[in-house]
Design an enzyme around this catalytic site. Structure first.
Site, short mmCIF file in Angstrom:
data_model
loop_
_atom_site.label_atom_id
_atom_site.label_comp_id
_atom_site.label_asym_id
_atom_site.label_seq_id
_atom_site.Cartn_x
_atom_site.Cartn_y
_atom_site.Cartn_z
N ASP A 238 48.00 4.84 29.73
CA ASP A 238 47.58 4.52 28.37
C ASP A 238 48.81 4.85 27.53
OD1 ASP A 238 46.74 4.53 25.77
OD2 ASP A 238 44.90 5.66 26.15
N SER B 4 56.59 -9.18 17.12
CA SER B 4 55.82 -10.41 16.87
C SER B 4 56.35 -11.06 15.61
CB SER B 4 54.35 -10.05 16.68
OG SER B 4 53.61 -11.16 16.20
N TYR C 239 47.80 -5.09 12.23
CA TYR C 239 48.61 -5.64 13.33
C TYR C 239 50.00 -5.99 12.82
CZ TYR C 239 49.98 -8.70 17.24
OH TYR C 239 50.64 -9.28 18.30
N LYS D 117 53.58 -4.29 14.02
CA LYS D 117 54.71 -5.02 14.60
C LYS D 117 55.97 -4.84 13.75
CE LYS D 117 52.69 -6.43 18.34
NZ LYS D 117 53.13 -5.91 19.64
N1 LIG Z 1 49.76 -13.69 22.58
C1 LIG Z 1 50.42 -13.83 21.44
O1 LIG Z 1 50.29 -14.84 20.73
C2 LIG Z 1 51.39 -12.75 21.00
C3 LIG Z 1 52.25 -13.06 19.94
C4 LIG Z 1 53.15 -12.09 19.51
C5 LIG Z 1 53.17 -10.85 20.12
N2 LIG Z 1 52.31 -10.58 21.13
C6 LIG Z 1 52.38 -9.25 21.72
O2 LIG Z 1 52.70 -9.36 23.09
C7 LIG Z 1 52.19 -8.25 23.81
C8 LIG Z 1 51.41 -8.74 25.01
O3 LIG Z 1 50.39 -9.60 24.54
P1 LIG Z 1 49.56 -10.61 25.46
O4 LIG Z 1 49.35 -11.82 24.62
O5 LIG Z 1 50.18 -10.70 26.79
O6 LIG Z 1 48.17 -9.81 25.50
P2 LIG Z 1 47.09 -9.58 26.64
O7 LIG Z 1 45.89 -9.10 25.88
O8 LIG Z 1 46.96 -10.78 27.50
O9 LIG Z 1 47.70 -8.39 27.52
C9 LIG Z 1 47.85 -7.10 27.00
C10 LIG Z 1 47.89 -6.09 28.14
O10 LIG Z 1 48.09 -4.78 27.56
C11 LIG Z 1 47.21 -3.87 28.21
N3 LIG Z 1 46.96 -2.74 27.31
C12 LIG Z 1 46.24 -2.74 26.16
N4 LIG Z 1 46.20 -1.52 25.63
C13 LIG Z 1 46.92 -0.69 26.46
C14 LIG Z 1 47.23 0.69 26.44
N5 LIG Z 1 46.77 1.51 25.46
N6 LIG Z 1 47.99 1.19 27.43
C15 LIG Z 1 48.43 0.37 28.44
N7 LIG Z 1 48.14 -0.93 28.51
C16 LIG Z 1 47.39 -1.46 27.53
C17 LIG Z 1 45.97 -4.69 28.53
O11 LIG Z 1 45.17 -4.11 29.54
C18 LIG Z 1 46.57 -6.04 28.94
O12 LIG Z 1 46.84 -6.09 30.32
C19 LIG Z 1 51.35 -7.45 22.80
O13 LIG Z 1 52.14 -6.39 22.29
C20 LIG Z 1 51.07 -8.47 21.71
O14 LIG Z 1 50.83 -7.87 20.46
C21 LIG Z 1 51.43 -11.51 21.60
#
Ligand SMILES: NC(=O)c1ccc[n+]([C@@H]2O[C@H](COP(=O)([O-])OP(=O)(O)OC[C@H]3O[C@@H](n4cnc5c(N)ncnc54)[C@H](O)[C@@H]3O)[C@@H](O)[C@H]2O)c1
Length: 260
Positions: free
Chosen positions: A62, A142, A155, A159
């Protein structure tokens, strides 16, 4: 101990962007640690990398719990000899209308997306200094760190915090030869959007499935939403010798959505 280019920990690597980053790092010859709160999915992701011929282990962490982050670093050093790269990627979103955003919503999001990144940077920095490793710390920001969205202000703030923490850590760790950078995706089609879509419908901000992504994506200069594969090339670069003289930066990979 297995022979690799060094260990790379990827948080939030059980799925989505983190998993794609981990798969590429393994293909590039790094030993990977899939570090995720979802232990079962993390194990599956590590097994898939191993089956494809890469080196991977999984570790339940975590990112807000310093002891679990330290344990992941210990497991990385034990498996691969050295922690070369720390990718602080875990994060989540839970939208709320700006005027109704609660203290609990703020605290939960800033805790994982902000504090989690600070802890990852600190513990990786300390381990790299102790081992004399000129390593790489890379965090997932992000486009929301570079502009505000009324329905998910915490959020956006979290970021923006990733970008500020990247600059602070870069200045602190530069004398040790450790670089610290971030990258900022735009709209990436992952499970994060499944939850976001449902939450925005429940809030009344949208009225049909898929509307949120469609509206967010309207006007992306490059004409489409992205997939995790679109961002991994930038992370490959940030891990590689080609980026050695770059630190404290956040590279946007958003199809041109935010130009600053
Ligand atoms: N998907 C988008 O459009 C997007 C855009 C910009 C930034 N992001 C960022 O990219 C990153 C990954 O996003 P994603 O789209 O792959 O999301 P996702 O929800 O598919 O995956 C996130 C992963 O993080 C894990 N996680 C969550 N909380 C946690 C914690 N406290 N400790 C350890 N693991 C934890 C989850 O179990 C999951 O496997 C994030 O930081 C998100 O904010 C995503």
């Amino acid at each position: 101990m297995t022979q690799t280019k060094g260990g790379v920990i990827v948080t939030g690597a059980a799925r989505g962007i983190g998993r794609a980053i981990a798969e590429h790092a393994a293909r590039d010859g790094y030993g990977v640690v899939i570090a995720d709160i979802d232990e079962a999915a993390g194990g599956t992701a590590a097994d898939a990398i191993t089956a494809a011929g890469g080196q991977a282990i999984s570790c339940r962490i975590d990112v807000t719990d310093r002891e679990t982050v330290k344990a992941a670093i210990g497991a990385c050093e034990e498996a691969y000899g050295v922690l070369y790269g720390m990718i602080n990627n875990a994060g989540f979103n839970k939208p709320m209308p700006f005027l109704e955003t609660t203290e609990d919503n703020w605290t939960a999001i800033l805790r994982v997306n902000g504090l989690g990144v600070l802890i990852g940077m600190q513990e990786a920095g300390k381990a790299m200094i102790a081992a004399g490793t000129r390593g790489r710390i890379i965090s997932t920001a992000s486009m929301a760190g570079r502009t505000g969205f009324g329905d998910f202000a915490p959020y956006c703030a979290s970021k923006a915090a990733v970008i500020s923490l990247t600059q602070a850590a870069a200045k602190t760790l530069a004398p040790h030869g450790i670089t610290v950078n971030a990258f900022g995706p735009g709209v990436v089609d992952t499970e994060l959007w499944v939850t976001l879509d449902q939450d925005l419908m429940e809030m009344g901000a949208t009225s049909r499935p898929g509307q949120a992504m469609q509206e967010f994506s309207a006007g992306i200069p490059l004409g489409r939403v992205s997939v995790p594969e679109d961002v991994v090339g930038t992370v490959d670069f940030l891990l590689s010798p080609a980026s050695a003289y770059m630190t404290g930066q956040c590279l946007m990979i958003d199809g041109g959505m935010i130009m600053q």
